[in-house]
Structures are given as C-alpha cells and as structure tokens.
Design an enzyme around this catalytic site. Sequence first.
Site, mmCIF file in Angstrom:
data_model
loop_
_atom_site.group_PDB
_atom_site.id
_atom_site.type_symbol
_atom_site.label_atom_id
_atom_site.label_comp_id
_atom_site.label_asym_id
_atom_site.label_seq_id
_atom_site.Cartn_x
_atom_site.Cartn_y
_atom_site.Cartn_z
ATOM 1 N N GLY A 1 -6.275 -2.634 -4.512
ATOM 2 C CA GLY A 1 -6.057 -0.951 -4.641
ATOM 3 C C GLY A 1 -6.420 0.007 -4.667
ATOM 4 O O GLY A 1 -6.718 -0.603 -6.760
ATOM 5 N N ASP B 1 0.888 -1.240 -0.509
ATOM 6 C CA ASP B 1 -0.004 0.344 -0.209
ATOM 7 C C ASP B 1 0.836 1.484 -0.174
ATOM 8 O O ASP B 1 1.763 0.988 0.114
ATOM 9 C CB ASP B 1 -0.717 -0.082 1.293
ATOM 10 N N ASP C 1 3.640 2.643 -4.498
ATOM 11 C CA ASP C 1 2.170 3.117 -5.586
ATOM 12 C C ASP C 1 2.187 2.717 -6.616
ATOM 13 O O ASP C 1 2.979 2.347 -7.575
ATOM 14 C CB ASP C 1 2.856 4.409 -5.572
ATOM 15 N N LEU C 2 0.534 2.218 -7.206
ATOM 16 C CA LEU C 2 0.082 2.535 -7.778
ATOM 17 C C LEU C 2 0.596 3.331 -9.439
ATOM 18 O O LEU C 2 0.693 2.270 -10.079
ATOM 19 C CB LEU C 2 -1.529 1.881 -7.914
ATOM 20 N N LYS D 1 -13.702 0.193 -13.186
ATOM 21 C CA LYS D 1 -13.673 -1.618 -12.543
ATOM 22 C C LYS D 1 -13.927 -1.963 -13.786
ATOM 23 O O LYS D 1 -13.439 -3.485 -14.225
ATOM 24 C CB LYS D 1 -14.729 -2.017 -11.262
ATOM 25 N N TYR E 1 -15.990 5.086 -11.665
ATOM 26 C CA TYR E 1 -15.889 4.760 -11.109
ATOM 27 C C TYR E 1 -15.864 3.134 -11.183
ATOM 28 O O TYR E 1 -14.915 2.898 -11.388
ATOM 29 C CB TYR E 1 -16.257 5.069 -9.100
ATOM 30 N N ARG F 1 -30.400 -1.220 0.536
ATOM 31 C CA ARG F 1 -29.500 -2.268 -0.653
ATOM 32 C C ARG F 1 -28.305 -2.938 -0.320
ATOM 33 O O ARG F 1 -28.169 -3.690 -0.793
ATOM 34 C CB ARG F 1 -28.964 -1.061 -0.679
ATOM 35 N N SER G 1 -15.959 -4.405 -9.059
ATOM 36 C CA SER G 1 -17.257 -3.832 -8.635
ATOM 37 C C SER G 1 -18.598 -4.174 -8.940
ATOM 38 O O SER G 1 -18.744 -4.093 -9.869
ATOM 39 C CB SER G 1 -17.174 -2.622 -8.040
#
Length: 272
Positions: free
Chosen positions: A69, A31, A48-49, A137, A133, A171, A108
């Site tokens: 991540g 991370d 770092d990604l 994904k 977002y 939900r 997700s």
Amino acid sequence: MKTVLITGAAGGIATHLRRELAGRYRLRLCDLRTVGELQAGESFVQADLSSLDELQAAMRGVDAVVHLGGLSMEGAWDDILSANIAGCYNAYEAAHREGVGRFVFASSNHVAGFYRRDEVIDDKVYPRPDSRYGVSKVFGEALGSLYADKYGMQVLCLRIGNVNPAPLDARRLAIWLSPRDMAQLAVIGIEHPDIRFEVVYGVSDNRRSWYDNRNAHRLGYRPMDDSETFANTVLAGVPVEDPRGAPFQGGAFVHQELFDNPAPLPGRERVQ
Ligand SMILES: NC(=O)c1ccc[n+]([C@@H]2O[C@H](COP(=O)([O-])OP(=O)(O)OC[C@H]3O[C@@H](n4cnc5c(N)ncnc54)[C@H](O)[C@@H]3O)[C@@H](O)[C@H]2O)c1
C-alpha cells in the site's frame, strides 16, 4: 494454512498476487479502496495507512504482511509523507504490536535510481534514490532493518523493478518482473525459514538486468521468466528514451522537476 494480509490490495501488483497466491494462503485484503469481487479464501478489511488502529485491527491474527500500500510513484511531499513515510511506519508498528513475525516490503528500484545503467549493483550498495518516492522506500527498508534487529521480525525487502504481464519499454527490459516471479518472491518472504532482514531485487531472469541478484538466488529464488522473449517487439514499438534519463537506472525519475533548475548538481553531470 497461513493467513497473509496484503495492503494496497486494490492495486496493480496485488491484483496479480491474488491470482498467483490463490489456494496457497488465506488472503486478507486491505486498502482504502474496495477490491472488487472476493474469491474463495479472501476477505477484505478497509483501512487507511494513516491509522495505526485500523491497521492493527486489520493485522490481528495474521501470519505475514505483504505491504504494497501507498503511493507507487513520485508525488508531492505531503502525500509521500502521509502514505509512504507515516503509512509505512504504521504498517511495521501495527505488525509488531499484533505479533506478526513476517513482513514483505514492496521497495523499489528507485532507491538506487541514480546508479548508472553500466554499473552492476547488488543488495549492499549505498542507496542513491532518484525521487522523494525513492527516499520513502529507503526509509521503508531502514524500518525493516530496525524491526528485524530490535524485535526479531523477519523482513524481506523487494526492490521491485516493474511488474507487468510483459515489459513496456527498453528500460523495463532490464527491470521487468513477471507476476509469477513476483509471487515466488513474496512466498520466499512469507515462508523462508532463515530470513532475518534481507534486500533482494524484484526482477525476473532478464538478460539485460543491471542487478547482481545473488542474494535472492541464495534464498531459493528461481525466476521463470526473461524479458528477452519480448525484446524484439518492445524495441520495435517504443519511442527512443529521453536522453536525460537514459544513462540512469531510474530513467525519467532522475530528471523529473529539473526543468526549472537546469544548473548542474554537485557530483553528477549536467542533466539536460
Ligand atoms: N508496480 C510496479 O511495478 C512497482 C515497482 C516498484 C515498486 N512498487 C511498489 O509496490 C507497491 C504496489 O504497487 P502497485 O503498482 O500495485 O501500486 P498501486 O498504486 O496500483 O496500488 C497501491 C494501493 O495502495 C492504496 N493506498 C494508497 N494510499 C493508501 C492509504 N493511505 N491507505 C490505504 N491504502 C492506500 C491505493 O488505494 C492502491 O490500491 C507500491 O508500494 C509500489 O511503490 C511497484
């Protein structure tokens, strides 16, 4: 014992996974942030990604990557681009360059957030992301398909609902994933011999689920939890959901940022 690299290791899901997977694998935690006290069998590598070099160094000698991540919610485009688009590419590419044969990708439910709640969807539906977002994904799943087909990487994409010790609202009674069921799915991704490229829903055995998760069951997933256990408490304690998000699987993600542009969008009823 296999060595498994977990990216996003300082985050919420990883914190559950560390506990659930302890003793089963050597865990290399990765991370930007530090992860707190290390337990037996754990090590930490800061990376770092956005750095392919750092990720390659972190992945050297591991058997599998669980890629958690990145940004875990909607964000500004530049942030999504850096952490979830470039960062996700770097994670797959680093794994490929280091000869890591297994990749579990934290996708997700928001890849399909514009499906309605009265529709049952499976792993083959065309994506209908509800946010930048969600788009990131979809991109991560597409990368998985590419690295599986081109390089033979074994990739499992988990369209995670919501991981928490208990579901938080109406939900999430449909999309809840208990920590131990999350761990079971990660283990399938790390160990199942026949995975090439697979998409499954990361949800527990929820009676209220809107997913056909037969693909996960085909791979041996036997969820141990059902959100129904919590339904009475959850439904008694939460406010009524915003009606703009309530018809859609993605909930509030579908109407975020629509305040300034209330015009109906083509192919979708007006959200107001
Ligand atoms: N929590 C959920 O219920 C849920 C639901 C669906 C999908 N997911 C996905 O699962 C993954 C993990 O979720 P979470 O709730 O643990 O997220 P989290 O936000 O708690 O943790 C994400 C971690 O990624 C790290 N990170 C962010 N940018 C980074 C960078 N550039 N370089 C290195 N590390 C970076 C952060 O420091 C953080 O520790 C995420 O990819 C998220 O999108 C989570």
